[in-house]
Design a protein around this motif. Structure first.
Motif, PDB file in Angstrom:
ATOM      1  N   SER A 152       0.821  -1.215   0.000  1.00 48.78           N
ATOM      2  CA  SER A 152       0.000   0.000   0.000  1.00 48.78           C
ATOM      3  C   SER A 152       0.851   1.259   0.000  1.00 48.78           C
TER       4      SER A 152
ATOM      5  N   GLN B  65      -1.190   4.471   6.011  1.00 48.96           N
ATOM      6  CA  GLN B  65      -0.660   3.558   4.993  1.00 48.96           C
ATOM      7  C   GLN B  65       0.736   3.071   5.364  1.00 48.96           C
TER       8      GLN B  65
ATOM      9  N   GLU C  14      -1.410   4.987  -5.438  1.00 48.18           N
ATOM     10  CA  GLU C  14      -2.583   4.141  -5.192  1.00 48.18           C
ATOM     11  C   GLU C  14      -3.691   4.999  -4.567  1.00 48.18           C
TER      12      GLU C  14
ATOM     13  N   ASP D  69     -10.982   2.560   2.896  1.00 46.14           N
ATOM     14  CA  ASP D  69     -10.503   1.209   3.195  1.00 46.14           C
ATOM     15  C   ASP D  69     -11.628   0.311   3.687  1.00 46.14           C
TER      16      ASP D  69
END
Ligand SMILES: NC(=O)c1ccc[n+]([C@@H]2O[C@H](COP(=O)([O-])OP(=O)(O)OC[C@H]3O[C@@H](n4cnc5c(N)ncnc54)[C@H](O)[C@@H]3O)[C@@H](O)[C@H]2O)c1
Ligand SMILES: N[C@H](CO)Cc1c[nH]c[nH+]1
Length: 887
Positions: A689, A711, A780, A814
């Protein structure tokens, strides 16, 4: 503890070492001071052959001479009390010394009887009494009993007593744990002899059995202390083992058992030891392939792992490495091997995080082991050298050779230069002091701090590319690791799956699959978590259901009478990988399972590594149940991906594999996708991630830091980037303080340290520059925490998912907002979308032409087919147009 200590003079040392090398493995040599220098080479060479030497000093010797013996590998020095005092003062640990109290054993006993506290300072020192000194005062047995009771009992086994007298054999039990010292020429490996004593009888004298059959529990280990298995011994089998120098045991059903006599997997006996209380005997052996167990595995607990497995593999590769293979190249090209060892040593020196260091150390050990195998040197002898080196008392200064010091300085200069270049002159003061410390909870801690770089219009493209570089992923090396795992599962199915799960996840499963309906007791979760999952599922379902309209068929009449259409179908069987290495992720089960269900996939198979008790996290099972999964594969890593791709006896093969994972998972997905025999596709490369946060002077420092850390805590290979637009030094310092303080409160702070070590803050002076860098990186997750954040959205070109404004923390995406968290990493956001409902679907096109339609486009088709020289294609139109009279 050893059962007997043979004593000899220097002239008998080599011969005695040969006799005892397969049984007691120890010798006491009596030496005078003037013999020491000439004896050192013999001590070294005998010690290297796995026989431990102790020295009984007769006469005088200097402290330096005695230390030279210990440096050469001598295990214990037996010297007088004043010499012990001198040696301890010179730094020799008491645990290597034995006080010779022969001359005044009587006085010694009397004095400790009146004041045993005088022993405290000598806690680990052994004692030696020769029969001569004792006989003056009392019988040997009585002296031994007194010492055993008074001196040895207080130390829990650290101290021992050597008693020199052949008559001791018969009375050894009476004064255990004293150890008999016996003239070597009296000892024999045979059971009986002319006036000799059997070594085996010393061993069995030490043993007691608590079993009704009277057998002795026997632990069999190899020279690396790997446990090979548990067996039993009798007096007869121990005698036979010592006599033959082989592994001989007592089978409970079949009597005397010469290990390997029929299978060929025999053992060379290296040493026999008895445990502290005499109820277990340990055989140290050199095991012949294929191994100790009747199942042909190296041990009764399965195959070797780690160094032993590597050595075995390389030895067998040396015998029959396929021509042209990399290992064969290494064995045949010593220059290549030397270069690889130097390369890996340098990479180990450069490694920073715990993960990188262990990765690089493993590489170095691999190539070093290749060199050992190539030269016929066993790892066993390396271990012996380590042990002998650890016996050294004199320490060298240990400076590196000048050549290597110079090389290091050169490297440091290069690194400083490129860091300075990247920072340029505009670097703010305080902003890049990565080694600063801060006080947290009253203690000084190294600050958890990202590297800071300022990007200006003058910064070169090369420098920018360097700043935006992600942690190195050694794709080729990882591929090398996962390929045998995948092949193993493809070829051996469930058996391999179970073995690999045992190897990597440390749990031995009976069956690798759980089929629906999943038992209630495996999905018991708290009401609070159930409600949280249900709410999240509802939002994810809404957002993903809105992404399709399954009933809508696309119809377009591209020319009169030419109707093209497109319709969608769900992919029938999908495999969903839910990571479970460093954190359990039921949220990923939702992010993959819900779109699969919404799309209408018929067979949903989940895969996730099992916990150490062989079960799965109940939250994951609950989600699997909610999405209607047919089965759950209890496996992780490359082995899970391979099982889903090829299918096994119990794992159904799937058509597409989705889901994130570590480098092994990602590499395995890439591998199976490229293997046409697997007929499987994948969603995307979704690896470690990452997040890129764009902030400015209006951002809340605590919010910015929290997003970076959310993260950074995923794994040491995660990376986080902060782009700070026109922030003052104070504003940036406020974010840095928050990063450190919040990180220190996280349970996963060690992981955070690893990821922050390769994370960067980039200072820029405009929104445009910030967005251009972000697009170049292709994060990301992109978090926009700037004034009027939504105005930046039109500038986003590449990102997995965007979080707009101060109130949209990344964690919401998430878990619960509804968007998907399985997203492309490592810059793949430039060409891949994150997981969405379409990921689980395929689109089929169709067309229907009327006569007029064919007349309208037929001539174009015929002309193009002719251009390509494909007459068959042209003819298919021609015959029809002719039948319509249109040609
Ligand atoms: N991009 C995304 O959308 C996304 C989402 C969630 C998680 N992630 C990432 O997924 C990753 C999860 O990684 P993880 O390690 O926690 O779990 P994982 O389930 O991906 O990997 C664990 C498995 O790796 C295998 N393995 C471990 N060491 C090995 C070795 N030396 N050789 C061969 N196989 C080995 C084992 O089989 C183990 O079961 C993290 O990097 C996280 O950041 C990404
Ligand atoms: N942030 C991850 C995607 O990269 C997904 C996740 C799961 N749990 C928490 N976070």
């Amino acid at each position: 503890m050893f059962p007997v200590l043979p004593v000899t003079s220097v002239s008998g040392l080599i011969e005695t070492a040969d006799v005892v090398s397969g049984s007691v493995g120890r010798v006491l040599v009596s030496l005078s001071g003037d013999q020491i220098k000439d004896t050192l080479p013999i001590v070294r060479s005998v010690s290297e052959k796995f026989v431990d030497i102790s020295v009984l000093l007769t006469g005088d010797a200097s402290t330096d001479e005695l230390i030279s013996l210990l440096d050469a590998g001598v295990e214990y020095l037996v010297v007088s009390e004043p010499v012990v005092a001198d040696l301890i003062e010179s730094g020799v640990p008491g645990s290597r010394l034995v006080i010779n109290i022969s001359e005044k054993a009587g006085e010694f006993l009397e004095s400790i009887a009146s004041d045993s506290s005088q022993l405290d300072s000598n806690l680990n020192i052994g004692f030696y009494i020769g029969s001569f000194g004792i006989s003056k005062h009392q019988s040997l047995v009585a002296a031994g009993q007194a010492i055993a009771k008074t001196v040895l009992a207080t130390t829990g086994g650290a101290r021992f007593l050597l008693v020199s007298d052949p008559s001791f054999v018969s009375s050894s039990n009476a004064i255990a744990p004293a150890i008999p010292v016996v003239e070597a020429h009296y000892l024999s490996t045979e059971t009986t002899g002319n006036g000799t004593l059997s070594i085996a009888s010393f061993i069995t004298n030490r043993l007691v059995s608590d079993r009704v059959d009277g057998l002795y529990t026997t632990l069999v280990v190899d020279a690396y202390d790997n446990s090979l298995g548990l067996v039993y011994s009798s007096e007869e089998s121990i005698s036979e083992a010592v006599r033959t120098g082989k592994g001989v045991y007592q089978s409970r059903k079949r009597g005397l058992w010469y290990k390997g006599q029929t299978s060929g997997a025999e053992q060379t006996l290296l040493r026999i030891d008895v445990d502290c209380d005499g109820d277990c005997v340990k055989f140290v052996v050199d095991q012949t392939a294929p191994g100790f167990c009747h199942n042909n595995t190296s041990t009764c607990f399965g195959q070797y792992s780690g160094i032993s497995a590597l050595e075995q593999t390389l030895i067998s590769r040396k015998k029959n490495a396929p021509e042209g293979s990399y290992t064969a190249r290494l064995f045949n090209d010593s220059k290549l091997l030397t270069a690889k060892i130097m390369e890996e040593a340098e990479e180990l020196c450069d490694a920073k995080t715990a993960n990188e260091i262990s990765w690089e150390a493993a590489d170095l050990i691999y190539f070093a082991m290749t060199k050992l195998v190539q030269e016929g040197v066993s790892w066993n002898s390396v271990q012996r050298n380590l042990d002998l080196k650890s016996r050294k008392i004199s320490r060298r200064k240990g400076d590196a050779k000048r050549k290597w010091q110079a090389k290091l300085e050169e490297k440091e200069q290069d690194a400083n230069k490129s860091r300075d270049d990247a920072r340029q002159d505009k670097k703010p003061k305080n902003a890049d002091q990565t080694s600063s410390t801060v006080t947290t909870n009253g203690t000084e801690q190294p600050q958890i701090k990202m590297n800071v770089v300022t990007v200006t219009p003058e910064t070169s493209e090369t420098e920018i590319a360097k700043v935006l570089t992600r942690p190195l992923q050694k794709s080729a090396d990882i591929m090398k690791l996962v390929t045998p795992i995948i092949n193993n599962v493809r070829d051996n199915g469930d058996k391999a799956l179970i073995e690999l799960t045992e190897k990597f996840d440390r749990v031995k499963l009976q069956s690798p699959v759980l089929y629906a309906p999943f038992p209630e007791n495996l999905m018991q979760i708290s009401e609070e978590v159930k409600a949280a999952i249900d709410l999240s599922i509802s939002n994810i379902e809404k957002f993903h259901a809105a992404q399709i309209n399954k009933d809508e068929v696309l119809h377009v009449e591209t020319a009169p009478g030419v109707i093209c259409s497109r319709f969608s179908r769900a992919i029938e069987s999908v495999g969903l990988y839910v990571p479970g290495g460093t954190a359990v992720l039921p949220s990923t089960a939702m992010m993959l399972g819900i779109p699969a269900k919404v799309a209408g996939c018929k067979n949903i198979i989940l895969a996730s590594p099992p916990r150490s008790d062989g079960t799965l996290t109940p939250e994951v099972v609950y989600v699997a149940h909610k999405v209607g999964a047919k089965a759950i594969l209890l496996a992780g890593g490359a082995q899970a991906v391979a099982a889903l791709a090829y299918g096994t006896e119990s794992v159904p093969k799937v058509d597409k594999i989705m889901g994130p994972g570590n480098q092994f998972v990602t590499a395995a997905k890439m591998f199976v996708q490229n293997d046409t025999s697997a007929q499987v596709s994948i969603d995307m490369p979704a690896g470690p991630s990452e997040v890129l946060v764009i902030a400015d002077g209006t951002s809340n420092p605590a919010f910015v830091a929290s997003d970076l850390l959310s993260q950074a805590e995923h794994g040491v290979d995660s990376q986080v980037i902060l782009i700070a637009i026109s922030m003052t030094d104070d504003q940036l310092a406020a974010v840095e303080t928050e990063v450190h303080e919040q990180a220190m409160r996280l349970p996963r702070v060690d992981i955070v340290r690893g990821s922050i070590a390769h994370s960067t803050t980039i200072r820029v002076d405009s929104i445009e520059r910030a967005m251009q860098l972000s697009n170049q990186y292709g994060p990301e997750h992109l978090i926009l925490q700037v004034h009027e954040a939504s105005r930046l959205l039109p500038l986003v070109e590449h990102a997995g998912s965007v979080f707009v404004g101060a109130w949209s923390p990344e964690s919401c995406g998430d878990y619960s907002s509804g968007t998907n968290h399985t997203l492309p990493t490592y810059g793949y956001a430039k060409m891949y979308s994150g997981v969405n409902t379409d990921t689980f679907m395929k689109h089929i096109t169709s067309q229907e032409l009327t006569e007029q339609g064919l007349k309208n486009i037929g001539p174009a088709v015929m002309a193009l087919a002719a251009t390509e020289g494909l007459d068959g294609h042209r003819n298919a139109v021609k015959v029809r147009l002719e039948s319509l009279g249109a040609l």
